[in-house]
Motif scaffolding. Structure first.
Motif, mmCIF file in Angstrom:
data_model
loop_
_atom_site.group_PDB
_atom_site.id
_atom_site.type_symbol
_atom_site.label_atom_id
_atom_site.label_comp_id
_atom_site.label_asym_id
_atom_site.label_seq_id
_atom_site.Cartn_x
_atom_site.Cartn_y
_atom_site.Cartn_z
ATOM 1 N N ILE A 1 84.052 22.129 65.967
ATOM 2 C CA ILE A 1 83.741 20.789 66.539
ATOM 3 C C ILE A 1 83.423 19.957 65.630
ATOM 4 O O ILE A 1 83.836 18.725 65.617
ATOM 5 C CB ILE A 1 82.817 20.901 67.931
ATOM 6 N N ILE A 2 82.380 20.338 64.813
ATOM 7 C CA ILE A 2 82.192 19.341 63.738
ATOM 8 C C ILE A 2 83.332 19.058 62.823
ATOM 9 O O ILE A 2 83.306 17.920 62.138
ATOM 10 C CB ILE A 2 81.174 20.053 62.836
ATOM 11 N N LYS A 3 84.099 19.997 62.436
ATOM 12 C CA LYS A 3 85.162 19.774 61.790
ATOM 13 C C LYS A 3 86.236 18.774 62.263
ATOM 14 O O LYS A 3 86.665 17.989 61.454
ATOM 15 C CB LYS A 3 85.923 21.081 61.345
ATOM 16 N N ALA A 4 86.515 19.050 63.498
ATOM 17 C CA ALA A 4 87.334 18.005 64.138
ATOM 18 C C ALA A 4 86.728 16.808 64.299
ATOM 19 O O ALA A 4 87.294 15.494 63.926
ATOM 20 C CB ALA A 4 87.549 18.634 65.532
ATOM 21 N N GLN A 5 85.461 16.653 64.501
ATOM 22 C CA GLN A 5 84.778 15.153 64.804
ATOM 23 C C GLN A 5 84.803 14.543 63.134
ATOM 24 O O GLN A 5 84.689 13.056 63.144
ATOM 25 C CB GLN A 5 83.391 15.364 65.056
ATOM 26 N N ASP A 6 84.703 15.364 62.189
ATOM 27 C CA ASP A 6 84.703 14.824 60.860
ATOM 28 C C ASP A 6 86.125 14.672 60.221
ATOM 29 O O ASP A 6 86.139 14.386 58.958
ATOM 30 C CB ASP A 6 83.733 15.630 59.994
ATOM 31 N N SER A 7 87.201 14.918 61.098
ATOM 32 C CA SER A 7 88.424 14.752 60.388
ATOM 33 C C SER A 7 88.716 13.363 60.013
ATOM 34 O O SER A 7 88.088 12.368 60.670
ATOM 35 C CB SER A 7 89.446 15.415 61.130
ATOM 36 N N SER A 8 89.558 13.142 59.255
ATOM 37 C CA SER A 8 90.161 11.826 58.823
ATOM 38 C C SER A 8 90.898 11.222 59.903
ATOM 39 O O SER A 8 91.160 9.921 59.854
ATOM 40 C CB SER A 8 90.943 11.860 57.556
ATOM 41 N N HIS A 9 91.175 11.864 60.932
ATOM 42 C CA HIS A 9 92.414 11.352 61.873
ATOM 43 C C HIS A 9 91.474 11.772 63.203
ATOM 44 O O HIS A 9 90.946 12.749 63.410
ATOM 45 C CB HIS A 9 93.578 12.143 62.217
ATOM 46 N N ALA A 10 91.215 10.390 63.920
ATOM 47 C CA ALA A 10 90.568 10.393 65.260
ATOM 48 C C ALA A 10 89.165 11.119 65.267
ATOM 49 O O ALA A 10 88.912 11.950 65.852
ATOM 50 C CB ALA A 10 91.629 11.121 66.473
ATOM 51 N N SER A 11 88.537 10.618 64.405
ATOM 52 C CA SER A 11 87.107 11.284 64.077
ATOM 53 C C SER A 11 86.167 10.903 64.964
ATOM 54 O O SER A 11 86.352 9.790 65.714
ATOM 55 C CB SER A 11 86.418 10.746 62.679
ATOM 56 N N PHE A 12 85.071 11.146 64.704
ATOM 57 C CA PHE A 12 83.587 10.673 65.812
ATOM 58 C C PHE A 12 83.567 9.157 65.691
ATOM 59 O O PHE A 12 83.253 8.606 66.566
ATOM 60 C CB PHE A 12 82.694 11.635 65.483
ATOM 61 N N ALA A 13 83.466 8.667 64.279
ATOM 62 C CA ALA A 13 83.332 7.546 63.889
ATOM 63 C C ALA A 13 84.247 6.708 64.547
ATOM 64 O O ALA A 13 83.911 5.466 64.742
ATOM 65 C CB ALA A 13 83.257 7.252 62.590
ATOM 66 N N ALA A 14 85.627 7.092 64.581
ATOM 67 C CA ALA A 14 86.803 6.207 65.081
ATOM 68 C C ALA A 14 86.334 6.021 66.736
ATOM 69 O O ALA A 14 86.478 5.099 67.406
ATOM 70 C CB ALA A 14 87.971 6.972 64.879
ATOM 71 N N ALA A 15 85.799 7.518 67.378
ATOM 72 C CA ALA A 15 85.623 7.411 68.569
ATOM 73 C C ALA A 15 84.633 6.207 69.292
ATOM 74 O O ALA A 15 84.515 5.648 70.017
ATOM 75 C CB ALA A 15 85.280 8.877 69.167
ATOM 76 N N LEU A 16 83.447 6.290 68.348
ATOM 77 C CA LEU A 16 82.503 5.620 68.721
ATOM 78 C C LEU A 16 82.909 4.143 68.540
ATOM 79 O O LEU A 16 82.375 3.348 69.288
ATOM 80 C CB LEU A 16 81.169 5.837 67.701
ATOM 81 N N ARG A 17 83.511 3.648 67.512
ATOM 82 C CA ARG A 17 84.059 2.355 67.180
ATOM 83 C C ARG A 17 84.746 2.048 68.566
ATOM 84 O O ARG A 17 84.639 0.782 69.089
ATOM 85 C CB ARG A 17 84.788 2.387 66.010
ATOM 86 N N GLU A 18 85.642 2.859 69.083
ATOM 87 C CA GLU A 18 86.327 2.456 70.348
ATOM 88 C C GLU A 18 85.620 2.252 71.518
ATOM 89 O O GLU A 18 85.813 1.209 72.096
ATOM 90 C CB GLU A 18 87.572 3.519 70.560
ATOM 91 N N ILE A 19 84.435 3.079 71.732
ATOM 92 C CA ILE A 19 83.794 2.953 72.990
ATOM 93 C C ILE A 19 82.882 1.760 72.857
ATOM 94 O O ILE A 19 82.715 1.030 73.470
ATOM 95 C CB ILE A 19 82.996 4.417 73.236
ATOM 96 N N ASN A 20 82.382 1.351 71.578
ATOM 97 C CA ASN A 20 81.496 0.375 71.385
ATOM 98 C C ASN A 20 82.248 -0.786 71.682
ATOM 99 O O ASN A 20 81.655 -1.998 72.155
ATOM 100 C CB ASN A 20 81.030 0.357 69.781
ATOM 101 N N ALA A 21 83.521 -0.911 71.346
ATOM 102 C CA ALA A 21 84.464 -1.856 71.554
ATOM 103 C C ALA A 21 84.978 -2.145 73.183
ATOM 104 O O ALA A 21 85.614 -3.108 73.348
ATOM 105 C CB ALA A 21 85.707 -2.125 70.703
ATOM 106 N N GLY A 22 84.549 -1.061 73.759
ATOM 107 C CA GLY A 22 84.853 -1.327 75.145
ATOM 108 C C GLY A 22 86.192 -0.652 75.721
ATOM 109 O O GLY A 22 86.838 -0.688 77.099
ATOM 110 N N ARG A 23 86.949 0.211 74.759
ATOM 111 C CA ARG A 23 88.084 0.901 75.212
ATOM 112 C C ARG A 23 88.547 1.900 74.389
ATOM 113 O O ARG A 23 88.644 1.815 73.233
ATOM 114 C CB ARG A 23 89.495 -0.180 75.138
ATOM 115 N N LYS A 24 88.709 3.152 74.850
ATOM 116 C CA LYS A 24 89.159 4.407 74.398
ATOM 117 C C LYS A 24 90.837 3.970 74.247
ATOM 118 O O LYS A 24 91.356 3.811 75.112
ATOM 119 C CB LYS A 24 88.907 5.547 74.992
ATOM 120 N N SER A 25 91.226 4.433 72.696
ATOM 121 C CA SER A 25 92.570 4.036 72.506
ATOM 122 C C SER A 25 93.338 5.150 71.863
ATOM 123 O O SER A 25 94.623 4.929 71.656
ATOM 124 C CB SER A 25 92.845 2.505 71.821
ATOM 125 N N SER A 26 92.609 6.103 71.191
ATOM 126 C CA SER A 26 93.236 7.068 70.623
ATOM 127 C C SER A 26 92.864 8.564 71.398
ATOM 128 O O SER A 26 92.203 8.538 72.282
ATOM 129 C CB SER A 26 93.055 7.155 69.165
#
Length: 200
Positions: free
Chosen positions: A53-78
């Motif tokens: 799970i950690i490896k997936a969240q830290d991947s360069s594609h669709a990372s946790f950081a990207a997920a958090l940015r999307e939710i902070n912005a109000g819409r999941k898009s990836s």
């Protein structure tokens, strides 16, 4: 006389010592010890799961950081929900079963993990803020299917948090709040039942 001498000699001769027993082979014992040491050194299934799970969240594609940015912005898009808000394998089949919780006890380990636990609470808190503001769940999560996945995830983690001694109050409170804001009891009843049975 010769026969008598021979007989006497045989009677008084020291007994021939029995041949020494051959040493028992040690290879099998060493093999068993080696297997035990290997088993002790190998990570548990839960540790391996969390590492994936950690490896997936830290991947360069669709990372946790990207997920958090999307939710902070109000819409999941990836595509990342499998390893951020995971499903339970007994509740839902997904296209990425390697990220589904094998058992509700894995949710406990997730919550207690110093990185994954914090991340789950962080992104869930962000989602709750949007739901509180009136943003539609389908808009926030991108689809009705992902709304249901989120609800199921929250139900499993809520039960996991509540069944600890002492309960993981912060985690339980955020999961409970998310479910109340969704107001979709039918979406998570099955997950709640499975988790309750497993944590009993």
């Amino acid at each position: 006389r010769d026969e008598q001498r021979t007989t006497t000699t045989l009677r008084h001769a020291a007994p021939t010592p029995a041949p020494a027993a051959a040493p028992k082979p040690q290879g099998k014992i060493s093999h068993v010890t080696s297997r035990r040491e290997t088993a002790a050194a190998a990570p548990s299934a839960c540790d391996a799961f969390l590492a994936a799970i950690i490896k997936a969240q830290d991947s360069s594609h669709a990372s946790f950081a990207a997920a958090l940015r999307e939710i902070n912005a109000g819409r999941k898009s990836s595509h990342w929900i499998w390893y951020v808000w995971p499903s339970h394998k007994e509740v839902r089949r997904t296209s990425r079963p390697e990220y589904a919780l094998p058992h509700s006890s894995f949710a406990v380990a997730w919550l207690r993990h110093p990185v994954l636990g914090h991340r789950l609470l962080e992104i869930t808190s962000s989602a709750c803020k949007h739901l509180e503001s009136g943003l539609a769940a389908r808009t926030l999560f991108g689809s009705a299917v992902d709304v249901d996945k989120f609800a199921e995830c929250m139900a499993v983690f809520l039960v996991a948090a509540e069944h600890q001694q002492p309960p993981l109050e912060e985690s339980a409170a955020i999961c409970r709040k998310a479910l109340l804001l969704l107001d979709r009891p039918g979406a998570h009843e099955g997950a709640h039942e499975v988790a309750t049975r497993e944590m009993a």
